[in-house]
Design a protein around this motif. Structure first.
Motif, PDB file in Angstrom:
ATOM      1  N   PRO A   1       0.829  -1.204   0.000  1.00  0.00           N
ATOM      2  CA  PRO A   1       0.000   0.000   0.000  1.00  0.00           C
ATOM      3  C   PRO A   1       0.868   1.260   0.000  1.00  0.00           C
ATOM      4  O   PRO A   1       1.954   1.278   0.602  1.00  0.00           O
ATOM      5  N   ALA A   2       0.376   2.288  -0.661  1.00  0.00           N
ATOM      6  CA  ALA A   2       1.065   3.577  -0.629  1.00  0.00           C
ATOM      7  C   ALA A   2       0.964   4.143   0.783  1.00  0.00           C
ATOM      8  O   ALA A   2       0.163   3.713   1.606  1.00  0.00           O
TER       9      ALA A   2
ATOM     10  N   GLN B   1       0.066  24.182   0.776  1.00  0.00           N
ATOM     11  CA  GLN B   1      -0.485  22.881   1.180  1.00  0.00           C
ATOM     12  C   GLN B   1       0.516  21.750   0.950  1.00  0.00           C
ATOM     13  O   GLN B   1       0.196  20.588   1.150  1.00  0.00           O
TER      14      GLN B   1
ATOM     15  N   VAL C   1       7.539  10.394  -8.341  1.00  0.00           N
ATOM     16  CA  VAL C   1       6.180  10.038  -7.916  1.00  0.00           C
ATOM     17  C   VAL C   1       6.144   8.778  -7.047  1.00  0.00           C
ATOM     18  O   VAL C   1       5.493   8.779  -5.994  1.00  0.00           O
TER      19      VAL C   1
ATOM     20  N   ALA D   1       0.033  29.086  -4.521  1.00  0.00           N
ATOM     21  CA  ALA D   1      -0.565  27.954  -5.227  1.00  0.00           C
ATOM     22  C   ALA D   1       0.333  27.580  -6.396  1.00  0.00           C
ATOM     23  O   ALA D   1       1.068  28.416  -6.908  1.00  0.00           O
ATOM     24  N   VAL D   2       0.288  26.330  -6.784  1.00  0.00           N
ATOM     25  CA  VAL D   2       0.998  25.903  -7.985  1.00  0.00           C
ATOM     26  C   VAL D   2      -0.047  25.405  -8.983  1.00  0.00           C
ATOM     27  O   VAL D   2      -1.065  24.849  -8.604  1.00  0.00           O
ATOM     28  N   ALA D   3       0.235  25.653 -10.259  1.00  0.00           N
ATOM     29  CA  ALA D   3      -0.802  25.424 -11.267  1.00  0.00           C
ATOM     30  C   ALA D   3      -1.014  23.941 -11.563  1.00  0.00           C
ATOM     31  O   ALA D   3      -2.141  23.473 -11.663  1.00  0.00           O
TER      32      ALA D   3
ATOM     33  N   PRO E   1       0.092  20.699  -9.920  1.00  0.00           N
ATOM     34  CA  PRO E   1       0.833  19.941  -8.917  1.00  0.00           C
ATOM     35  C   PRO E   1       1.131  18.530  -9.418  1.00  0.00           C
ATOM     36  O   PRO E   1       0.248  17.849  -9.919  1.00  0.00           O
TER      37      PRO E   1
ATOM     38  N   ASP F   1       1.632  15.404  -4.603  1.00  0.00           N
ATOM     39  CA  ASP F   1       0.480  15.808  -3.828  1.00  0.00           C
ATOM     40  C   ASP F   1       0.844  16.085  -2.382  1.00  0.00           C
ATOM     41  O   ASP F   1       1.423  15.242  -1.711  1.00  0.00           O
TER      42      ASP F   1
ATOM     43  N   ALA G   1       4.957   8.601  -2.927  1.00  0.00           N
ATOM     44  CA  ALA G   1       3.807   7.805  -2.487  1.00  0.00           C
ATOM     45  C   ALA G   1       4.189   6.682  -1.530  1.00  0.00           C
ATOM     46  O   ALA G   1       3.379   6.272  -0.711  1.00  0.00           O
ATOM     47  N   TYR G   2       5.404   6.163  -1.631  1.00  0.00           N
ATOM     48  CA  TYR G   2       5.752   4.962  -0.879  1.00  0.00           C
ATOM     49  C   TYR G   2       6.802   5.153   0.206  1.00  0.00           C
ATOM     50  O   TYR G   2       6.937   4.293   1.072  1.00  0.00           O
TER      51      TYR G   2
ATOM     52  N   ARG H   1      -0.740  15.982   0.215  1.00  0.00           N
ATOM     53  CA  ARG H   1      -1.291  15.093   1.239  1.00  0.00           C
ATOM     54  C   ARG H   1      -0.303  14.030   1.675  1.00  0.00           C
ATOM     55  O   ARG H   1      -0.492  13.388   2.696  1.00  0.00           O
ATOM     56  N   PHE H   2       0.725  13.803   0.867  1.00  0.00           N
ATOM     57  CA  PHE H   2       1.689  12.755   1.209  1.00  0.00           C
ATOM     58  C   PHE H   2       3.025  13.341   1.681  1.00  0.00           C
ATOM     59  O   PHE H   2       4.005  12.620   1.805  1.00  0.00           O
TER      60      PHE H   2
ATOM     61  N   GLU I   1       7.217   0.017  -5.344  1.00  0.00           N
ATOM     62  CA  GLU I   1       5.807  -0.331  -5.135  1.00  0.00           C
ATOM     63  C   GLU I   1       5.623  -1.746  -4.599  1.00  0.00           C
ATOM     64  O   GLU I   1       4.612  -2.052  -3.979  1.00  0.00           O
TER      65      GLU I   1
END
Lengths: 505, 505
Positions: A31-32, A168, A187, A206-208, A210, A213, A191-192, A215-216, A149
């Motif tokens: 899982p990520a 953010q 990427v 802000a970035v146009a 992204p 993300d 994620a991992y 959130r990670f 992964e």
């Protein structure tokens, strides 16, 4: 232990058993990383090390989108050394000459493991000289994503250079003074990796677009500069002007037309070498003459692909990495210029199929090619590490037709030989070799051979290419290295396709 | 056996143990179908059955992009019946009233298994009445992709309706007289079914944006018509004009602003219900007033999202399914209107994260909601099957904030109750319920509760909403069904979250 190509495999590694052997079996996907509660902003690398509890034996990962202008890997290395950390594994997607400051860390035992897809310069020399304590692992771009992964390459902390980050924690490579374009290779790490640090020199509201993300992202570290713009992307990508290279490129385009690879809706990729890139204008001319449009071009993106996108010749660019400033601009402005992750690009287990599997053809380079069509882009003929697969083995396997373009002789050495020094890409995945002295077709592709009959192209058996080269240069004597294994070259599924041994002094 | 919500689980199924229980474990991914040697073109369904050797007990899959206008499932069903085949499993991504001709096939034992994400109409009634021999399986959109990619749902032959196919077998949903837009739900079938048949009524020299790759297509079957355009997409999607619905929508937008979900670069999705869709114009107004732009909108795409894309308010549309003709046109013409597969959309194991995980908020509907915030969109309060999750449970889990909008009372029945008839989406994934009589916040989101203080919005405990409803309608008596289990409702990870029992006569 020997693998299916008769090459040595160090203990603890799985042997290569053919390009399709393990992709036909179920695959494990871990899982990520879950989303973080709150992204922390910091201005001190030392603070980041403290917060994350970075300690001996950990694996730290990095990407190579800043190429030979990257400051981030050295910055993290210096902090590790300052703290006296030991036995770290560094896992950057590639290593460049600018990473020379890592050499003393390798010598001192701060860094004892290295996992990467490509390396040249002082670090590569140090590895080849046997200075790294453990066996270095050289993956493909898709194989690295797979390793991450599947849990084969567990990463404790990813330090990801990002040209612009918003409040953010979302990151983009397309904006900012260190803009490098797509961040596709970062990427999987984002994620991992257990913990994720974005290292940036620009924080914006802000970035146009992204690409990473927020959130990670555990921590955003603001530093004065993440890299030297001069080393990050070249202003423009250079095509070869050498008449020999141009003849090879022209013949390649003729061959592509002849074998039916240039039909409406085709998809293509070319490696970053000058001869591979020089094929593109010839392909373009055929497209215009015949009213053909390409479905997509993928991989490292250059100005010439941007021009084809903008003039409507190519419908989409699938960009894992930008090679020049035009590509960065296009990626920023044009929605048809898509960013893709390393996994989507080349991970053999990407579901349902990585982009490389959808390629009609790829044009690649080679340092050496042998009578079994095996290709070496990892070492030179003296066994020195001068590169690595990158996407070579990924695209060679995925594309319907894989063409290697190369001068038959370089620096007075024949490029075609009985047995390559190091196998990067297995011969079963290489279909055609185009040189200025003749074109060799892999016997496993009789369909291509048949279509080239009467084409006027000079098709010869590969042994004949070797004979021609030997007539020009004599037969070089290459003493086999007996040194200890310093690097394992992993095929995209994680099996070992060859090893690199310590170079003599 | 009971699951974590106290619901029955039939033998041979895994019980639901919480929304995150199995996504934190490694996942099995089977390899996608290898590329076919040569795509065959046929004009006879009987010929296709002969070539593929379709026989008793096989699993045939379909997508639902032609919605209530689909001819393909019935066409294949009729051929199965004509041949006297038995014990087939049909696995369409959804079932609509137009699929009534399958009912006699269910009764006769030609079809004894059904795996789908949504069903209503005569087939749903037949399943609820106990006419299907085996237990029907109701997945989520993301869960179906997971089941296919993990090998849980092995498909023998996929029959995929495609509005236009080119001579290489590449298919698009964006062109042709039966154009339905994105074919996102068909992507896993095309990649993983053992054999793939594209069923089309238009063959062209080339298609502009292929969504299904010809390399994975065994047979292209040309038929006079794949569907009735009137049933495929509505000309325009209807928003509610009911003043109660509009009040709910307005309150929802106010709430989103208040809790900070409407910040620059946010991402959103709204369900296809009239009240969910009615939130969009209110959100749009706030965006214009405050100069906000959204990063993306995802899911089923409607004209209002197309307008926001074209006016620059939304940067990208991530489209798994087009709901109206404007969406189809936009998907065809605009590169920023991206197609995504069902897996990329909602598969909990999509690496590194499915689109739903990147949503800031989603606005969904409900047939029933209970005091534990569990939502039912599968059955009505009499236990009749009237829908199914579709993307409900996927987006509810992925989005940072999940809001359910609904009238408190519908058709004189209270929507909020002690215990929903059927759990489609677990309460742990539902954050807020907005009704015309008050707003209830899940106690696990004290952050939202805190931000709504002093907002002027009427926030009440969910038990209070139930009490209000009961004062309006009385307490309905709902006898628990004791019939045999006719359907298993699977959460996105494949565990059973609830069952549907046979309805009385």
């Amino acid at each position: 232990m020997k693998n299916d190509l008769g090459r040595d495999v160090p203990e603890g590694f799985r042997p290569f058993r053919g390009a399709d052997a393990s992709t036909t079996e179920p695959h494990r996907l871990i899982p990520a990383k879950p989303a973080v509660e709150k992204t922390v902003f910091s201005v001190s690398l030392s603070d980041v090390f403290d917060r994350l509890g970075i300690r001996d034996g950990m694996t730290l990962s990095f990407h190579h989108h800043l190429r030979d202008g990257d400051f981030v890997i050295n910055m993290v290395g210096a902090e590790c050394a300052r703290r006296g950390l030991k036995d770290l594994t560094f896992a950057p997607s590639s290593v460049f000459p600018c990473h020379a400051p890592l050499v003393p860390l390798i010598e001192s035992g701060t860094i004892t493991g290295l996992v990467t897809n490509y390396m040249n310069g002082p670090v590569a020399d140090a590895v080849a000289a046997g200075k790294l304590k453990r066996i270095a692992i050289m993956d493909t771009h898709g194989g690295r994503a797979r390793a991450i992964e599947s849990g084969d390459l567990p990463i404790d902390v990813a330090f990801l250079a990002v040209p612009r980050v918003d409040r953010q924690g979302n990151g983009t490579g397309c904006e900012g003074r260190s803009a490098c374009g797509s961040l596709g290779y970062a990427v999987p790490d984002a994620a991992y990796a257990r913990r994720v640090v974005l290292v940036t020199d620009e924080i914006a509201d802000a970035v146009a677009k992204p690409e990473l993300d927020g959130r990670f992202v555990d921590i955003v570290l603001e530093v004065p500069s993440i890299g030297d713009p001069k080393g990050i992307v070249s202003g423009t990508t250079r095509l070869t002007r050498d008449p020999v290279g141009l003849k090879i490129a022209r013949d390649t385009a003729t061959l592509l037309l002849r074998i039916g690879a240039l039909r409406d809706g085709f998809s293509m990729q070319t490696g970053a070498g000058g001869t591979s890139l020089a094929v593109v204008p010839y392909v373009r001319r055929i497209m215009v003459e015949r009213g053909l449009k390409a479905r997509f071009a993928s991989g490292g993106i250059t100005a010439q692909y941007v021009e084809m996108l903008e003039s409507g010749l190519v419908r989409t660019l699938k960009d894992v990495q930008c090679f020049d400033l035009d590509a960065v601009r296009s990626r920023r402005e044009n929605a048809a210029h898509e960013g893709i992750s390393a996994s989507e690009y080349g991970n053999p287990f990407f579901a349902p199929a990585p982009v490389v599997d959808l390629l009609d053809f790829v044009i690649l380079g080679a340092t050496e090619i042998d009578l079994g069509f095996n290709v070496n882009v990892t070492t030179d003929s003296l066994g020195r590490i001068i590169g690595g697969s990158g996407g070579h083995a990924d695209t060679a396997h995925g594309a319907k037709t894989t063409i290697v373009t190369t001068n038959l002789v370089k620096a007075r050495l024949p490029i075609v030989m009985e047995r390559v020094t190091t196998v990067t890409t297995p011969g079963e995945d290489v279909d055609v070799i185009v040189t200025e002295r003749g074109i060799a077709v892999n016997p496993k592709r009789p369909d291509i051979l048949a279509r080239l009959e009467g084409s006027g192209l000079n098709v010869v058996p590969i042994a004949e290419l070797m004979a021609i080269a030997h007539r020009m240069t004599g037969v070089p004597v290459r003493p086999a290295s007996r040194g200890r294994i310093v690097a394992a070259v992993r095929y995209r599924d994680g099996t070992v396709i060859d090893v690199v041994r310590q170079t003599g002094r």
